[in-house]
Scaffold this active site. Structure first.
Site, mmCIF file in Angstrom:
data_model
loop_
_atom_site.group_PDB
_atom_site.id
_atom_site.type_symbol
_atom_site.label_atom_id
_atom_site.label_comp_id
_atom_site.label_asym_id
_atom_site.label_seq_id
_atom_site.Cartn_x
_atom_site.Cartn_y
_atom_site.Cartn_z
ATOM 1 N N GLN A 1 0.825 -1.204 0.000
ATOM 2 C CA GLN A 1 0.000 0.000 0.000
ATOM 3 C C GLN A 1 0.868 1.266 0.000
ATOM 4 O O GLN A 1 0.357 2.369 -0.188
ATOM 5 C CB GLN A 1 -0.927 0.013 1.216
ATOM 6 N N ARG B 1 -9.693 -0.235 7.564
ATOM 7 C CA ARG B 1 -10.504 0.960 7.354
ATOM 8 C C ARG B 1 -10.652 1.756 8.648
ATOM 9 O O ARG B 1 -11.747 2.163 9.012
ATOM 10 C CB ARG B 1 -11.890 0.524 6.866
ATOM 11 N N CYS B 2 -9.508 1.922 9.332
ATOM 12 C CA CYS B 2 -9.631 2.526 10.653
ATOM 13 C C CYS B 2 -9.068 3.923 10.689
ATOM 14 O O CYS B 2 -9.269 4.631 11.663
ATOM 15 C CB CYS B 2 -8.880 1.696 11.657
HETATM 16 N N1 PCD Z 1 -14.551 13.466 -2.002
HETATM 17 C C1 PCD Z 1 -14.187 12.314 -2.562
HETATM 18 C C2 PCD Z 1 -13.385 11.407 -1.820
HETATM 19 C C3 PCD Z 1 -12.994 10.233 -2.392
HETATM 20 N N2 PCD Z 1 -13.391 9.915 -3.643
HETATM 21 C C4 PCD Z 1 -12.976 8.619 -4.232
HETATM 22 O O1 PCD Z 1 -13.240 7.591 -3.339
HETATM 23 C C5 PCD Z 1 -12.152 6.666 -3.272
HETATM 24 C C6 PCD Z 1 -11.526 6.608 -1.833
HETATM 25 O O2 PCD Z 1 -10.834 7.817 -1.573
HETATM 26 P P1 PCD Z 1 -10.138 8.144 -0.222
HETATM 27 O O3 PCD Z 1 -11.147 8.301 0.870
HETATM 28 O O4 PCD Z 1 -9.213 9.259 -0.450
HETATM 29 O O5 PCD Z 1 -9.341 6.825 0.186
HETATM 30 P P2 PCD Z 1 -7.999 6.234 -0.515
HETATM 31 O O6 PCD Z 1 -6.814 6.816 0.140
HETATM 32 O O7 PCD Z 1 -8.127 6.291 -1.971
HETATM 33 O O8 PCD Z 1 -8.156 4.726 -0.140
HETATM 34 C C7 PCD Z 1 -7.800 4.258 1.144
HETATM 35 C C8 PCD Z 1 -9.066 3.676 1.808
HETATM 36 O O9 PCD Z 1 -9.800 2.880 0.873
HETATM 37 C C9 PCD Z 1 -10.838 2.091 1.409
HETATM 38 N N3 PCD Z 1 -11.626 1.548 0.364
HETATM 39 C C10 PCD Z 1 -11.199 0.405 -0.302
HETATM 40 N N4 PCD Z 1 -11.843 0.027 -1.394
HETATM 41 C C11 PCD Z 1 -11.421 -1.062 -2.051
HETATM 42 N N5 PCD Z 1 -12.128 -1.470 -3.156
HETATM 43 N N6 PCD Z 1 -10.349 -1.797 -1.653
HETATM 44 C C12 PCD Z 1 -9.663 -1.428 -0.557
HETATM 45 O O10 PCD Z 1 -8.593 -2.114 -0.197
HETATM 46 C C13 PCD Z 1 -10.092 -0.329 0.188
HETATM 47 N N7 PCD Z 1 -9.441 0.062 1.363
HETATM 48 C C14 PCD Z 1 -10.128 0.959 2.215
HETATM 49 C C15 PCD Z 1 -9.159 1.589 3.164
HETATM 50 S S1 PCD Z 1 -8.687 0.720 4.525
HETATM 51 MO MO1 PCD Z 1 -6.758 1.699 5.457
HETATM 52 O O11 PCD Z 1 -5.602 0.991 4.494
HETATM 53 O O12 PCD Z 1 -7.002 0.611 6.988
HETATM 54 O O13 PCD Z 1 -5.806 2.818 6.479
HETATM 55 S S2 PCD Z 1 -7.647 3.477 4.119
HETATM 56 C C16 PCD Z 1 -8.657 2.847 2.987
HETATM 57 C C17 PCD Z 1 -11.116 7.139 -4.279
HETATM 58 O O14 PCD Z 1 -11.299 6.470 -5.476
HETATM 59 C C18 PCD Z 1 -11.486 8.607 -4.460
HETATM 60 O O15 PCD Z 1 -11.080 9.085 -5.636
HETATM 61 C C19 PCD Z 1 -14.192 10.781 -4.376
HETATM 62 O O16 PCD Z 1 -14.567 10.476 -5.496
HETATM 63 N N8 PCD Z 1 -14.576 11.987 -3.825
HETATM 64 CU CU LIG Z 2 -6.582 2.692 9.080
#
Ligand code: PCD
Ligand SMILES: [Cu+]
Length: 806
Positions: free
Chosen positions: A237, A384-385
């Site tokens: 990433q 997704r924190c």
């Molecule tokens: N206003 C606005 C904002 C935003 N957008 C879009 O929506 C999306 C998102 O963005 P953003 O909020 O800036 O974010 P990024 O940096 O690109 O990415 C990152 C995130 O992303 C989410 N989501 C998702 N989806 C998918 N399909 N796969 C994945 O792996 C994933 N991962 C998850 C996570 S865990 Mo961490 O790493 O725990 O810190 S952090 C994170 C991109 O396409 C963009 O361009 C739009 O349209 N408008």
């Molecule tokens: Cu995170």
């Protein structure tokens, strides 16, 4: 030169710029099996590496015998810590300032820890080799409970740190203690607590879980002995950061390292950190002179790579009788497992947890977090924190409910009277952040109206009566959640990872015929960057998005950037994209003025062209301007049309949202049904509404999984109980709720196009909504707090404990 064919509106539509629900250009490849993932990479003579993993959670490794493994046809090498030690690679630095064993160095600290690396001609021979390596273990007492880990006589987990009283983030209080992180004013907060009308106190636990991306982690390392160049393909990433780290720990010069992230099958934070597999593959490639591939299976992934959460949050919230919150106190025990490999910006050992005052104007607050070692897998920030914002949002949204119970108040109203007001932005929070913009009341009213909140409460009251009268065995819960996120790390002044400032970048080259290529320092893992970022350029410089190729992930070509996680791509790289576009536009303006034989200031931009002010019939299209940039000698202007921007954001962005879940719970079976899930998001300017909606669906489904069943569980011996998809809950189309999405738009004042991030919001916002719905259903029967995940058994047990089973 009159343009008869198209109106301004048609020209604008033709660009498919910002605001357009443009179909994702990536999907043509993905839906036709033409994606190119790490496991698709095949090279001549490529070997395959696999790990011998520890069956014990805590044990001394007394001997490793490779002989039988090396005798297996196809097995080429077996690496152990002893082989890596002379290279100084048996340990590696973690992103949190700790260090981590690459291969077991005398002991193991969690079940599934990497002990030896078997390299063979193919995956099957490697697997046979793994079976044949003989390891002798001497088991040691196991600690999986972070509170017990802090007892005076708890076993010493990290013997390498014995006697070390200073950690990466200040003093260590105990041999299993990692750090203490404090924010806010402790004395003032205690003062508020001791004089308040009402104080509600509760322990809120956010259990350990795992992002479990479809594709596991993996890499292919290829050392070219002739050129001395190392190419490393991987599910990274943050490819540039990986290049720098590899260079620093291997002392291969950075220009001799090329890191490539090809297509990634979901990252979710799981692929931010550095893993033993990367180091071992690189070493194995150097040793054997051949490319080496390592790709985890599902069990490897669930057992050993970045877990998420595992935060014990003890809260106290003070308020007046009328419900005005006056103070918040929070102490966290963070279970980090055997090594602190949490991927946070260096100065934030608990991430951005200090956003835990949430969307409320809380004048006084104090927070302290203690990080603790246990015999569990390392990691800690994925899923997704956005750097512990999910934990923070869950904490405050539970505390609001707990306070509402104590005050005997409606919690929607309690939220409303405590929201930060529109005119208070930019808002300085008691725990240190400056919220850029928000309009919470408008969003809240819209949400409550959309679900007809009053009617829901009336229905619920009736349901409770019916239940008490024996007419139904189902309860109904209305789960409310209002969250404020903090995404877009971040200003270089306070955000870095291992010393690398968290700016991001975009480079744009316009070709002579008016099409373009743009490269970013970020990397899409499914978010649709190639689609959305082209739309920014399209609107900014007037070239159709369809004529712009977008590339990420190859460090030989892309400008340096810190990668994609923490919803930082739109806030940071998105800003860089707009800024690079504006540089191009400025040069295009000079070219246009020259071609139109007027002064620079006498032309103005009009969708896809520069026209003479007051004389729109006289213009040069961007296409014409692009060609001129390569075709004419323009006095005072360099040939070519390209630009690069490295953007250091002045602040983070603070997206917010209102989520409401209506749930039915069967008191006798513990089963649930999600009747409605409404999600209103405000991420400022919306670049691609369709992508945003997809992000919300995906993130809310993860939130549903986490709240209602998913967990990484261990027994007391440290055995991992959920290392397969038989035990680890992943919702299918059967369980996944139907979502109703909505939005308001409050642009970020400091972002060039006003956009905030959105990718993480739905997980942050939905978990409290689902959990609060469960709690709300039982509120009338006396439930105050109960831990997630709310699987059928736990819900049944709540009902049982409340005496609802008769
Ligand atoms: N206003 C606005 C904002 C935003 N957008 C879009 O929506 C999306 C998102 O963005 P953003 O909020 O800036 O974010 P990024 O940096 O690109 O990415 C990152 C995130 O992303 C989410 N989501 C998702 N989806 C998918 N399909 N796969 C994945 O792996 C994933 N991962 C998850 C996570 S865990 Mo961490 O790493 O725990 O810190 S952090 C994170 C991109 O396409 C963009 O361009 C739009 O349209 N408008
Ligand atoms: Cu995170």
């Amino acid at each position: 030169m009159k343009d008869e064919v198209t109106s301004t509106e048609e020209r604008r539509e033709n660009l498919k710029g910002m605001g357009c629900a443009r179909k994702r250009v990536e999907d043509v490849r993905f839906t036709q099996g033409k994606g190119n993932y790490v496991d698709d990479i095949k090279m001549d003579g490529m070997l395959f590496g696999d790990f011998v993993r520890s069956p014990y959670a805590h044990a001394r490794v007394t001997s490793i015998n490779k002989e039988a493994a090396l005798a297996i046809p196809g097995v080429v090498a077996v690496l152990t810590a002893e082989d890596l030690a002379p290279l100084g690679l048996h340990w590696m630095p973690t992103l949190a300032g700790d260090k981590q064993m690459v291969l077991a160095d005398g002991k193991v600290l969690f079940q599934g820890q990497e002990v030896a690396f078997v390299v063979a001609n193919d995956r099957y021979a490697a697997s046979d080799g793994v079976e044949a390596v003989e390891v002798d273990y001497e088991d040691l007492p196991v600690v999986t409970d972070p509170f017990k880990a802090l007892e005076p006589d708890a076993p010493v987990l990290r013997e390498d740190l014995e006697g070390q009283t200073e950690g990466a983030h200040g003093p260590r209080k105990h041999h299993n203690h990692i750090f203490t992180w404090e924010q806010g004013d402790e004395a003032a907060t205690e003062q508020v607590m001791s004089t308040a009308d009402v104080v509600a106190e509760e322990m809120v636990y956010y259990h350990r879980t795992h992002p479990n991306p479809l594709e596991t982690c993996g890499c292919v390392a290829s050392m070219d002995k002739v050129t001395g160049k190392l190419t490393l393909y991987g599910t990274f990433q943050a490819p540039h950061a990986i290049r720098t780290i590899v260079s620093l720990i291997s002392s291969i010069p950075e220009h001799k390292i090329r890191v490539v992230s090809p297509d990634i099958g979901g990252g979710f934070g799981n692929k931010v950190g550095a893993y033993s597999g990367y180091v071992c593959s690189v070493v194995a490639s150097i040793v054997t002179g051949k490319p080496v591939k390592w790709v985890e299976d599902k069990m490897d992934n669930l057992m050993s790579t970045a877990f998420a959460r595992d935060y014990w949050m003890k809260g106290k919230i003070a308020a007046t009788k009328e419900g005005k919150i006056t103070g918040l106190h929070c102490h966290v025990i963070g279970d980090h497992g055997g090594f602190d490999a949490c991927a946070d910006p260096t100065k934030f050992p608990a991430g951005f947890f200090n956003i835990c005052t949430g969307s409320y104007d809380i004048p006084t607050a104090y927070l302290s977090v203690d990080g603790v070692y246990t015999n569990k897998a390392p990691g800690g920030v994925a899923y997704r924190c956005s750097f512990r914002v999910t934990e923070a949002a869950y904490f405050i949204e539970r505390m609001i409910e707990v306070l509402a119970i104590k005050l005997d108040m409606d919690s929607a109203e309690l939220r409303r009277i405590n929201f930060i007001k529109k005119e208070q932005f930019p808002y300085q929070s008691a725990l240190g952040w400056e919220y850029d913009s928000g309009d919470y009341h408008t969003a809240w009213d819209k949400a409550l109206e959309a679900v007809d909140y009053k009617a829901l409460r009336a229905e619920q009251a009736q349901r409770i009566e019916d239940f008490k009268a024996g007419k139904t065995r189902k309860l109904m819960g209305v789960g409310l959640s209002f969250f404020t996120e903090i995404v877009g790390a971040g200003p270089v002044k306070n955000c870095d990872i291992l010393g690398l400032g968290m700016f991001d970048s975009c480079e744009i080259r316009i070709h002579p015929t008016g099409s373009a290529i743009a490269r970013l320092g970020t990397i899409s893992q499914g978010q649709g960057h190639a689609t959305a970022f082209a739309q920014i350029i399209a609107s900014e410089i007037g070239i159709p998005a369809d004529d712009i190729t977008l590339e990420e992930g190859d460090t030989d070509t892309a400008p340096y950037g810190l990668g994609t996680y923490g919803s930082r791509s739109m806030p940071v790289a998105g800003a860089a994209t707009a800024m690079a576009s504006r540089k191009i536009k400025a040069k295009a303006q000079m070219i246009a003025a020259y071609l139109l034989e007027v002064h620079d200031d006498d032309v103005e931009f009009d969708v896809d062209r520069f026209a003479v002010k007051g004389n729109p019939e006289r213009f040069k299209t961007m296409k014409e301007i692009a060609f001129a940039a390569y075709n004419q000698a323009i006095p005072g202007v360099e040939p070519g049309l390209e630009a690069v921007s490295y953007y250091d954001p002045p602040n983070m962005t603070y997206p917010f949202g209102a989520y409401i879940c209506v749930m039915e719970l069967d008191v006798d079976t513990g089963e649930h049904e999600i009747r409605k899930f409404y999600a209103l998001d405000d991420c400022g300017t919306r670049v691609n509404p369709m992508i945003i909606e997809g992000q919300v669906h995906g993130g809310a489904t993860e939130g549903y999984a986490i709240a209602m069943g998913q967990e990484i569980a261990y027994d007391e011996m440290g055995n991992h109980k959920t290392a397969t998809l038989m035990d680890f809950f992943v919702p299918t189309a059967m369980e996944t709720p139907t979502y109703q999405t909505d939005f308001t738009v409050t642009p970020s004042p400091h972002h060039p196009i006003g956009a905030k991030g959105v990718g993480e919001s739905p997980n942050v916002g939905s978990v409290p909504a689902f959990s609060n719905a469960v709690h709300d259903a039982f509120r009338a029967f006396g439930l105050v707090q109960s831990h997630m995940p709310h699987d059928h058994w736990r819900v049944w047990r709540i009902a049982d404990e409340l005496g609802l089973h008769g």
